[in-house]
Structure formats: C-alpha cells, structure tokens
Design a protein around this motif. Structure first.
Motif, PDB file in Angstrom:
ATOM      1  N   ARG A  84      74.405  55.602 151.725  1.00 40.80           N
ATOM      2  CA  ARG A  84      73.096  56.000 152.232  1.00 40.80           C
ATOM      3  C   ARG A  84      73.104  57.494 152.529  1.00 40.80           C
ATOM      4  O   ARG A  84      74.159  58.139 152.580  1.00 40.80           O
ATOM      5  CB  ARG A  84      72.728  55.217 153.493  1.00 40.80           C
ATOM      6  N   ILE A  85      71.901  58.029 152.718  1.00 42.11           N
ATOM      7  CA  ILE A  85      71.747  59.441 153.052  1.00 42.11           C
ATOM      8  C   ILE A  85      70.964  59.536 154.357  1.00 42.11           C
ATOM      9  O   ILE A  85      69.907  58.900 154.502  1.00 42.11           O
ATOM     10  CB  ILE A  85      70.999  60.204 151.948  1.00 42.11           C
ATOM     11  N   GLU A  86      71.483  60.293 155.294  1.00 40.78           N
ATOM     12  CA  GLU A  86      70.805  60.507 156.569  1.00 40.78           C
ATOM     13  C   GLU A  86      70.196  61.898 156.574  1.00 40.78           C
ATOM     14  O   GLU A  86      70.906  62.888 156.388  1.00 40.78           O
ATOM     15  CB  GLU A  86      71.791  60.303 157.717  1.00 40.78           C
ATOM     16  N   LEU A  87      68.891  61.959 156.773  1.00 38.63           N
ATOM     17  CA  LEU A  87      68.139  63.198 156.675  1.00 38.63           C
ATOM     18  C   LEU A  87      67.595  63.614 158.034  1.00 38.63           C
ATOM     19  O   LEU A  87      67.156  62.767 158.820  1.00 38.63           O
ATOM     20  CB  LEU A  87      66.961  63.040 155.707  1.00 38.63           C
ATOM     21  N   ASN A  88      67.582  64.909 158.294  1.00 37.47           N
ATOM     22  CA  ASN A  88      66.923  65.454 159.480  1.00 37.47           C
ATOM     23  C   ASN A  88      65.756  66.318 159.031  1.00 37.47           C
ATOM     24  O   ASN A  88      65.955  67.311 158.306  1.00 37.47           O
ATOM     25  CB  ASN A  88      67.899  66.288 160.301  1.00 37.47           C
ATOM     26  N   VAL A  89      64.551  65.931 159.434  1.00 37.32           N
ATOM     27  CA  VAL A  89      63.350  66.676 159.062  1.00 37.32           C
ATOM     28  C   VAL A  89      62.605  67.081 160.330  1.00 37.32           C
ATOM     29  O   VAL A  89      62.620  66.372 161.339  1.00 37.32           O
ATOM     30  CB  VAL A  89      62.433  65.852 158.129  1.00 37.32           C
ATOM     31  N   ALA A  90      61.952  68.225 160.275  1.00 32.49           N
ATOM     32  CA  ALA A  90      61.219  68.730 161.441  1.00 32.49           C
ATOM     33  C   ALA A  90      59.958  67.911 161.669  1.00 32.49           C
ATOM     34  O   ALA A  90      59.290  67.495 160.721  1.00 32.49           O
ATOM     35  CB  ALA A  90      60.871  70.197 161.236  1.00 32.49           C
ATOM     36  N   GLY A  91      59.623  67.682 162.939  1.00 32.42           N
ATOM     37  CA  GLY A  91      58.406  66.959 163.288  1.00 32.42           C
ATOM     38  C   GLY A  91      58.567  65.454 163.190  1.00 32.42           C
ATOM     39  O   GLY A  91      59.634  64.935 162.845  1.00 32.42           O
ATOM     40  N   TRP A  92      57.455  64.763 163.493  1.00 31.63           N
ATOM     41  CA  TRP A  92      57.472  63.303 163.511  1.00 31.63           C
ATOM     42  C   TRP A  92      56.522  62.688 162.487  1.00 31.63           C
ATOM     43  O   TRP A  92      56.411  61.474 162.398  1.00 31.63           O
ATOM     44  CB  TRP A  92      57.066  62.803 164.910  1.00 31.63           C
ATOM     45  N   THR A  93      55.848  63.528 161.713  1.00 27.91           N
ATOM     46  CA  THR A  93      54.826  63.011 160.806  1.00 27.91           C
ATOM     47  C   THR A  93      54.956  63.629 159.415  1.00 27.91           C
ATOM     48  O   THR A  93      55.593  64.669 159.235  1.00 27.91           O
ATOM     49  CB  THR A  93      53.407  63.315 161.337  1.00 27.91           C
ATOM     50  N   HIS A  94      54.340  62.977 158.435  1.00 26.60           N
ATOM     51  CA  HIS A  94      54.142  63.526 157.098  1.00 26.60           C
ATOM     52  C   HIS A  94      52.639  63.592 156.860  1.00 26.60           C
ATOM     53  O   HIS A  94      51.841  63.291 157.765  1.00 26.60           O
ATOM     54  CB  HIS A  94      54.856  62.663 156.046  1.00 26.60           C
ATOM     55  N   ALA A  95      52.228  63.951 155.656  1.00 22.83           N
ATOM     56  CA  ALA A  95      50.799  64.152 155.395  1.00 22.83           C
ATOM     57  C   ALA A  95      49.982  62.894 155.631  1.00 22.83           C
ATOM     58  O   ALA A  95      48.798  62.970 155.976  1.00 22.83           O
ATOM     59  CB  ALA A  95      50.601  64.649 153.957  1.00 22.83           C
ATOM     60  N   GLY A  96      50.613  61.730 155.480  1.00 22.32           N
ATOM     61  CA  GLY A  96      49.875  60.471 155.641  1.00 22.32           C
ATOM     62  C   GLY A  96      49.948  59.866 157.017  1.00 22.32           C
ATOM     63  O   GLY A  96      49.310  58.844 157.278  1.00 22.32           O
ATOM     64  N   GLY A  97      50.710  60.462 157.920  1.00 22.02           N
ATOM     65  CA  GLY A  97      50.811  59.918 159.273  1.00 22.02           C
ATOM     66  C   GLY A  97      52.236  59.946 159.793  1.00 22.02           C
ATOM     67  O   GLY A  97      53.085  60.693 159.310  1.00 22.02           O
ATOM     68  N   VAL A  98      52.503  59.103 160.772  1.00 23.50           N
ATOM     69  CA  VAL A  98      53.823  59.038 161.405  1.00 23.50           C
ATOM     70  C   VAL A  98      54.797  58.338 160.457  1.00 23.50           C
ATOM     71  O   VAL A  98      54.443  57.376 159.776  1.00 23.50           O
ATOM     72  CB  VAL A  98      53.733  58.275 162.750  1.00 23.50           C
ATOM     73  N   TRP A  99      56.045  58.814 160.403  1.00 28.17           N
ATOM     74  CA  TRP A  99      57.073  58.164 159.583  1.00 28.17           C
ATOM     75  C   TRP A  99      57.240  56.713 160.008  1.00 28.17           C
ATOM     76  O   TRP A  99      57.129  56.376 161.194  1.00 28.17           O
ATOM     77  CB  TRP A  99      58.409  58.886 159.731  1.00 28.17           C
ATOM     78  N   ALA A 100      57.538  55.836 159.029  1.00 31.69           N
ATOM     79  CA  ALA A 100      57.696  54.411 159.325  1.00 31.69           C
ATOM     80  C   ALA A 100      58.796  53.818 158.456  1.00 31.69           C
ATOM     81  O   ALA A 100      59.022  54.253 157.320  1.00 31.69           O
ATOM     82  CB  ALA A 100      56.381  53.659 159.084  1.00 31.69           C
TER      83      ALA A 100
END
Length: 320
Positions: A256-272
C-alpha cells in the motif's frame, strides 16, 4: 474548521484534531483537544450524549465520548475528547444470539437494530445458513461474514455502517507527488501474507466435509493460515474461492501507499473511504487508480490541517 455539535450547541476552533476511519474497522475514532486562557467550564457532555463531528460544515462522523479530560492551572484550561462512532457498541459489547435462514443484509440489520446503530445496505447478499454468537463481540463475526461475501462493512457519517461492494466509480481526484502529495510512504507488510491458505467447513445439507486451498508463490517458506469457513453448505467450490479471496486480499493489502496531502477536502468535498483516486508518483513508477482504505484528518501546530490517505489496489478489498 472542525466543529462538534450536540444538544443544540456548537464548539469549534480545536487546536489538535485526529479523526480516523477505515474499511477494516466498524467505528471511526475521534481525538480533539484545545487549551485556552481562563478557568473554563464543563463541556456539558455525558455518557449518553450523541455528538456530530463536522469538517467545513459537513458531518464526517457521529460519536459518543469514550473519555473527556479537563486540565486547569492558574492561567489556562484545557479539554480533550476521545470518542468513537455509534457502531462502537458492536465492538465493545459481549453478546449472544443465534440466527439462521437470513441473508447477510438481514443479519446485519437485525444486529444493528439491537444496538440502535444505523445501517445502509447497497449490495445484493446471499443466504447465511447459520450465524451464532456466544458471549462475544458482534463486530468480528460481522466483518468475517462481510469478507466472505466480498463486501465491505465500514463506518458512515451518521455513526452507523454501510454494507456495500468496493467502489468501482471514477476517481474523485488526481494526486501527484510534488503538486498535491507532500510526502508518501510505500509499505510492504510481509507479515500479512502466508505460504498457503486452507479453508475448512462442513456442508450439513450434503453431509460432507469441505476444504479449499490456495498458495502464495511469493512466500517460499512454510507459513500456513487455516480458516474455519464463515458460511456452510456452499460446496467445495465455495471453499476454494474463499481461500483464493483470502490470498488475493492479503497480497494486495500488504502493498500500500500512505499519502500526506494538505487540507481535508478535494474539489468534490471531504475525503472519504471506499472512494477511488488516481495517484501519480514518477519516482516509484506509480500511475494508477487506487482505493482509499484508511484515512485520518489531522490538525496540529506544526503542519496545520492534513489528510493521511492509505491507498491500495481495489483487489485488496474485492478479492477475486
């Protein structure tokens, strides 16, 4: 911004945040903390209080508190909340129940109703001939039954559960290292894999023992995993498919790959969780679509708001 809402009240501006959910856990977990000047007051939460947790106005989970701690000194007061979503009762409780002749969706609904846990089913399910709990946690039996059916059972924003297939929908976003991804970790967790998988059961309708087997050619030493079948009366082919499913799922989950991205949302809403994302990391020859299996929303003084995404191939959950 992270807020909590209960009994008509709202509290925001938490200084430390950790909100985690996974397709392998029935309950989301929440840790919130803040320190402010003054002596402060009690929050007004007790063991029965149901709390909605919101990110930018959208409910991401619904919890009850596991613990609340308050620290007070001459100049400041601090408060910390630890809690889990409403399905925690299926994890913590010890319960006895015998059910037979029900489809998996009916079984899940019956147990969730007993503990007042909301549930949404978005999949066709087959008959589970026999299901029995004897002074044990319902969560393990439910997760095993869902896995045997190639389905996911995971926490939802209302504190309940979703029973569904691994998502095959289009990616909700594209993440590129150096542009959206601040850092990543590639994980090869070899301990998840076994040299051979043996599924044993019994077909009571035809009065015969069942056995299915599968091997992992990547493990060159003897390391067996024997499994008692979660379902009975499915025939030899069903046991073989279950063994292959266990092998395929563990092979994919182990990488697996563990990613760190800034913020809590993408263009469509909150990550899920159980949504797909395209990941591009040229340094690792990675450019493909992955399923989000685990995520954590975090906030601290050093890095600000971040989302930690654990992504893997859809086969990690779909199996065959």
């Amino acid at each position: 911004m992270v807020e909590i809402k209960f009994n008509g009240q709202r509290y925001a501006y938490w200084q430390q945040v950790h909100i985690r959910s996974s397709v392998d856990d029935l309950a989301a977990s929440v840790n919130l903390a803040v320190t402010r000047s003054g002596t402060g007051e009690r929050l007004g939460v007790d063991a029965n209080t149901v709390i909605e947790v919101l990110i930018d106005g959208a409910v991401v989970t619904t919890i009850r508190a596991d613990s609340i701690s308050r620290h007070v000194d001459a100049n400041s007061h601090g408060i910390a909340i630890e809690g889990r979503s409403l399905a925690r009762e299926l994890i913590d409780s010890q319960y006895s129940q015998t059910l037979s002749g029900l489809k998996l969706e009916e079984l899940v609904k019956r147990l969730c109703s007993t503990f007042n846990v909301p549930v949404n089913v978005n999949a066709k399910t087959t008959l589970v001939p026999d299901f029995s709990l004897q002074s044990e946690s319902p969560s393990n039996a439910l997760i095993n039954a869902a896995r045997a059916a190639n389905l996911l059972l995971y926490p939802t924003a209302d504190g309940g559960l979703m029973l569904t297939e691994p998502s095959s929908a289009a990616p909700v976003a594209t993440l590129r290292y150096g542009e959206h991804i601040e850092s990543y970790t590639v994980v090869d967790e070899y301990k998840l894999r076994y040299s051979e998988y043996l599924v044993k059961g019994y077909d009571y309708q035809n009065d015969q023992a069942l056995k299915g087997a599968a091997k992992d050619s990547g493990i060159g030493f003897y390391r067996p995993l024997h499994i008692i079948a979660d379902k009975t009366g499915q025939g030899l082919g069903g046991s073989e498919r279950r063994a292959e499913l266990e092998r395929n799922r563990r092979q994919a989950r182990a990488n697996r790959i563990e990613l760190n991205v800034a913020g809590w949302t993408h263009a469509g809403g909150v990550w899920a969780i159980n949504t797909q994302v395209r990941v591009t990391i040229p340094q690792e020859n990675v450019d493909g679509v992955y399923l989000i299996g685990d995520l954590a929303f975090t906030l601290d003084d050093q890095r600000g708001s971040m989302t930690q995404l654990s992504v893997m191939k859809r086969e990690a959950f779909a199996g065959e």
